[in-house]
Design a protein around this motif. Sequence first.
Motif, PDB file in Angstrom:
ATOM      1  N   LEU A   1      39.330 -17.794 -87.414  1.00 15.88           N
ATOM      2  CA  LEU A   1      39.939 -18.746 -86.427  1.00 15.88           C
ATOM      3  C   LEU A   1      40.280 -17.348 -85.349  1.00 15.88           C
ATOM      4  O   LEU A   1      40.824 -16.078 -85.818  1.00 15.88           O
ATOM      5  N   VAL A   2      40.283 -17.767 -83.937  1.00 13.74           N
ATOM      6  CA  VAL A   2      40.275 -16.260 -82.842  1.00 13.74           C
ATOM      7  C   VAL A   2      41.210 -16.997 -82.289  1.00 13.74           C
ATOM      8  O   VAL A   2      41.689 -17.723 -81.710  1.00 13.74           O
ATOM      9  N   GLY A   3      42.618 -15.572 -81.389  1.00 15.64           N
ATOM     10  CA  GLY A   3      43.839 -15.188 -80.591  1.00 15.64           C
ATOM     11  C   GLY A   3      44.423 -14.690 -80.814  1.00 15.64           C
ATOM     12  O   GLY A   3      44.147 -14.292 -81.406  1.00 15.64           O
ATOM     13  N   PRO A   4      45.774 -15.260 -79.922  1.00 11.83           N
ATOM     14  CA  PRO A   4      46.844 -13.984 -79.585  1.00 11.83           C
ATOM     15  C   PRO A   4      47.125 -14.130 -80.778  1.00 11.83           C
ATOM     16  O   PRO A   4      47.477 -15.596 -81.169  1.00 11.83           O
ATOM     17  N   MET A   5      49.000 -12.569 -81.159  1.00 11.34           N
ATOM     18  CA  MET A   5      49.544 -12.773 -81.854  1.00 11.34           C
ATOM     19  C   MET A   5      49.764 -13.940 -81.686  1.00 11.34           C
ATOM     20  O   MET A   5      50.448 -14.500 -80.255  1.00 11.34           O
ATOM     21  N   GLY A   6      50.783 -14.556 -82.567  1.00  9.54           N
ATOM     22  CA  GLY A   6      51.500 -15.933 -82.432  1.00  9.54           C
ATOM     23  C   GLY A   6      50.126 -17.127 -82.164  1.00  9.54           C
ATOM     24  O   GLY A   6      51.744 -17.894 -81.436  1.00  9.54           O
ATOM     25  N   SER A   7      49.424 -17.423 -82.178  1.00  9.08           N
ATOM     26  CA  SER A   7      49.082 -18.545 -81.678  1.00  9.08           C
ATOM     27  C   SER A   7      48.938 -19.340 -83.184  1.00  9.08           C
ATOM     28  O   SER A   7      48.350 -20.620 -83.020  1.00  9.08           O
ATOM     29  N   GLY A   8      49.225 -19.181 -84.195  1.00  7.23           N
ATOM     30  CA  GLY A   8      49.115 -19.965 -85.340  1.00  7.23           C
ATOM     31  C   GLY A   8      47.489 -19.509 -86.428  1.00  7.23           C
ATOM     32  O   GLY A   8      47.727 -20.152 -87.219  1.00  7.23           O
ATOM     33  N   LYS A   9      46.986 -18.651 -85.868  1.00  4.54           N
ATOM     34  CA  LYS A   9      45.977 -18.147 -86.676  1.00  4.54           C
ATOM     35  C   LYS A   9      46.055 -18.602 -88.403  1.00  4.54           C
ATOM     36  O   LYS A   9      45.639 -19.411 -88.995  1.00  4.54           O
ATOM     37  N   SER A  10      47.204 -18.059 -88.420  1.00  5.41           N
ATOM     38  CA  SER A  10      47.422 -17.813 -90.801  1.00  5.41           C
ATOM     39  C   SER A  10      47.966 -19.449 -90.551  1.00  5.41           C
ATOM     40  O   SER A  10      47.407 -20.079 -92.120  1.00  5.41           O
ATOM     41  N   THR A  11      49.268 -19.182 -89.982  1.00  9.30           N
ATOM     42  CA  THR A  11      49.716 -20.838 -90.921  1.00  9.30           C
ATOM     43  C   THR A  11      48.499 -22.071 -90.322  1.00  9.30           C
ATOM     44  O   THR A  11      48.819 -23.025 -91.459  1.00  9.30           O
ATOM     45  N   ILE A  12      47.675 -21.902 -89.797  1.00 12.55           N
ATOM     46  CA  ILE A  12      46.621 -23.206 -88.971  1.00 12.55           C
ATOM     47  C   ILE A  12      45.072 -23.026 -90.359  1.00 12.55           C
ATOM     48  O   ILE A  12      44.798 -23.781 -90.623  1.00 12.55           O
ATOM     49  N   GLY A  13      45.404 -21.605 -90.547  1.00 13.33           N
ATOM     50  CA  GLY A  13      43.732 -21.507 -90.781  1.00 13.33           C
ATOM     51  C   GLY A  13      44.733 -22.070 -92.793  1.00 13.33           C
ATOM     52  O   GLY A  13      43.330 -23.109 -93.120  1.00 13.33           O
ATOM     53  N   GLN A  14      45.478 -21.814 -92.968  1.00 11.40           N
ATOM     54  CA  GLN A  14      45.900 -22.422 -94.669  1.00 11.40           C
ATOM     55  C   GLN A  14      45.938 -23.138 -95.000  1.00 11.40           C
ATOM     56  O   GLN A  14      44.971 -23.838 -95.832  1.00 11.40           O
ATOM     57  N   LEU A  15      46.249 -24.200 -93.322  1.00  9.23           N
ATOM     58  CA  LEU A  15      46.165 -25.771 -93.857  1.00  9.23           C
ATOM     59  C   LEU A  15      44.882 -25.909 -93.486  1.00  9.23           C
ATOM     60  O   LEU A  15      44.292 -26.955 -94.598  1.00  9.23           O
ATOM     61  N   LEU A  16      43.928 -25.808 -92.457  1.00  4.89           N
ATOM     62  CA  LEU A  16      42.310 -26.074 -92.233  1.00  4.89           C
ATOM     63  C   LEU A  16      41.905 -25.300 -93.718  1.00  4.89           C
ATOM     64  O   LEU A  16      41.641 -26.624 -94.626  1.00  4.89           O
ATOM     65  N   ALA A  17      42.379 -24.836 -94.497  1.00 11.93           N
ATOM     66  CA  ALA A  17      41.378 -24.203 -95.541  1.00 11.93           C
ATOM     67  C   ALA A  17      41.609 -25.412 -97.011  1.00 11.93           C
ATOM     68  O   ALA A  17      40.784 -26.038 -97.600  1.00 11.93           O
ATOM     69  N   SER A  18      43.344 -25.788 -96.921  1.00 15.57           N
ATOM     70  CA  SER A  18      43.661 -26.366 -98.209  1.00 15.57           C
ATOM     71  C   SER A  18      43.021 -28.045 -97.708  1.00 15.57           C
ATOM     72  O   SER A  18      42.661 -28.786 -98.564  1.00 15.57           O
ATOM     73  N   ARG A  19      42.545 -28.653 -96.036  1.00 15.19           N
ATOM     74  CA  ARG A  19      42.633 -30.218 -96.440  1.00 15.19           C
ATOM     75  C   ARG A  19      41.015 -30.045 -96.186  1.00 15.19           C
ATOM     76  O   ARG A  19      40.439 -30.422 -96.776  1.00 15.19           O
ATOM     77  N   LEU A  20      39.797 -28.653 -95.988  1.00 19.10           N
ATOM     78  CA  LEU A  20      38.234 -28.854 -96.643  1.00 19.10           C
ATOM     79  C   LEU A  20      38.074 -28.123 -98.015  1.00 19.10           C
ATOM     80  O   LEU A  20      37.132 -27.775 -97.668  1.00 19.10           O
ATOM     81  N   ASN A  21      39.595 -27.426 -98.230  1.00 20.41           N
ATOM     82  CA  ASN A  21      38.688 -27.309 -99.761  1.00 20.41           C
ATOM     83  C   ASN A  21      37.884 -26.337 -99.886  1.00 20.41           C
ATOM     84  O   ASN A  21      37.174 -25.568-100.198  1.00 20.41           O
ATOM     85  N   ARG A  22      38.990 -24.892 -99.018  1.00 15.64           N
ATOM     86  CA  ARG A  22      38.350 -23.776 -98.990  1.00 15.64           C
ATOM     87  C   ARG A  22      39.046 -22.451 -98.753  1.00 15.64           C
ATOM     88  O   ARG A  22      40.208 -23.024 -99.195  1.00 15.64           O
ATOM     89  N   ASP A  23      38.339 -21.378 -99.150  1.00 14.94           N
ATOM     90  CA  ASP A  23      39.510 -20.480 -99.239  1.00 14.94           C
ATOM     91  C   ASP A  23      39.838 -19.560 -97.343  1.00 14.94           C
ATOM     92  O   ASP A  23      38.818 -20.050 -96.830  1.00 14.94           O
ATOM     93  N   PHE A  24      40.898 -19.494 -98.284  1.00 10.61           N
ATOM     94  CA  PHE A  24      41.509 -18.970 -97.199  1.00 10.61           C
ATOM     95  C   PHE A  24      41.777 -17.355 -97.121  1.00 10.61           C
ATOM     96  O   PHE A  24      41.767 -17.106 -98.232  1.00 10.61           O
ATOM     97  N   PHE A  25      41.540 -16.782 -96.372  1.00 13.35           N
ATOM     98  CA  PHE A  25      41.563 -15.122 -96.118  1.00 13.35           C
ATOM     99  C   PHE A  25      42.239 -14.670 -94.308  1.00 13.35           C
ATOM    100  O   PHE A  25      41.506 -15.144 -93.584  1.00 13.35           O
ATOM    101  N   ASP A  26      43.002 -13.680 -94.775  1.00 15.86           N
ATOM    102  CA  ASP A  26      43.986 -13.606 -93.250  1.00 15.86           C
ATOM    103  C   ASP A  26      43.388 -11.702 -93.868  1.00 15.86           C
ATOM    104  O   ASP A  26      43.727 -11.502 -94.456  1.00 15.86           O
ATOM    105  N   SER A  27      42.839 -12.013 -92.467  1.00 19.11           N
ATOM    106  CA  SER A  27      41.841 -10.356 -92.570  1.00 19.11           C
ATOM    107  C   SER A  27      43.180  -9.733 -91.995  1.00 19.11           C
ATOM    108  O   SER A  27      42.945  -8.185 -92.218  1.00 19.11           O
ATOM    109  N   ASP A  28      44.131  -9.509 -91.409  1.00 22.31           N
ATOM    110  CA  ASP A  28      45.190  -8.700 -91.750  1.00 22.31           C
ATOM    111  C   ASP A  28      46.323  -8.368 -93.165  1.00 22.31           C
ATOM    112  O   ASP A  28      46.128  -7.059 -93.979  1.00 22.31           O
TER     113      ASP A  28
END
Length: 173
Positions: free
Chosen positions: A8-35
Motif C-alpha cells: 500500500l502506498v499513498g499519503p499520510m492519513g490515507s488509511g494505509k495501516s488500517t486498510i492494510g490490517q483489514l486486507l491482511a486478515s481477510r486474505l489470511n496474510r501477515d501484515f507489516f507497517d514499514s514505519d
Amino acid sequence: MSTQNIILVGPMGSGKSTIGQLLASRLNRDFFDSDYYIEEKTGVDIPRIFDIEGEEGFRLRETRALRELTTKSGLVIATGGGSVTREENRELLRNKGYIIFLDTSVNQQMLRLKSDKKRPLLQTDNPRERLEKLFNERKPLYLELADMHVRTDRKFARKVASEIIPKLPSSLL
Ligand code: S3P
C-alpha cells in the motif's frame, strides 16, 4: 496460492495501516507497517529518528526496512507516505509487489491528522500547505507505481477493503 506481496502506498492519513490490517486478515496474510518496523528495529520512535538523524537518516532506514520486508513474500505491507520519493525504493516496490495507491484529499488528511504529533513533517505552522506540497510532488510517483488506484475519502476502512478485494487479480487471493 501466489506469494506476491500486496503493497500500500499513498499519503499520510490515507488509511494505509488500517486498510492494510483489514486486507491482511481477510486474505489470511501477515501484515507489516514499514514505519512500525523501523521503530521496532531502531528502538526509538520516528520523531526521535528525525531529531537525531534528520530526514535523510530516516530515509536510509526506510530503504533498509523496505529491502528487508520485500525479501519476504505473501505479505501485506503498508509503506510510509514518502517511501516513493527514492528511486531505489520505487524499484524495490515495483519488483516485489502488487501496488495499491490509496488516494485521499488534503481535506481528509487534515481531518485525520489534525492533532498528530508523530509525523515530523507536519510539525509546522501550516500543515495544510505542507500536505498540499507533498501530495503535488508525490502524486505522479504514486500513480506511476500503482497497479490499482483507490480513493479512500469519506469512506470507512472496512468499505475500502471490501472494494479492493474483488478487484485484486485472482492470483493474489
Ligand atoms: C512520511 C510519512 C509517515 C512517516 C514519516 C514520513 C512522509 O508515514 O514515514 O513521518 O514523508 O510522508 P505515514 O504515511 O504512514 O504517515
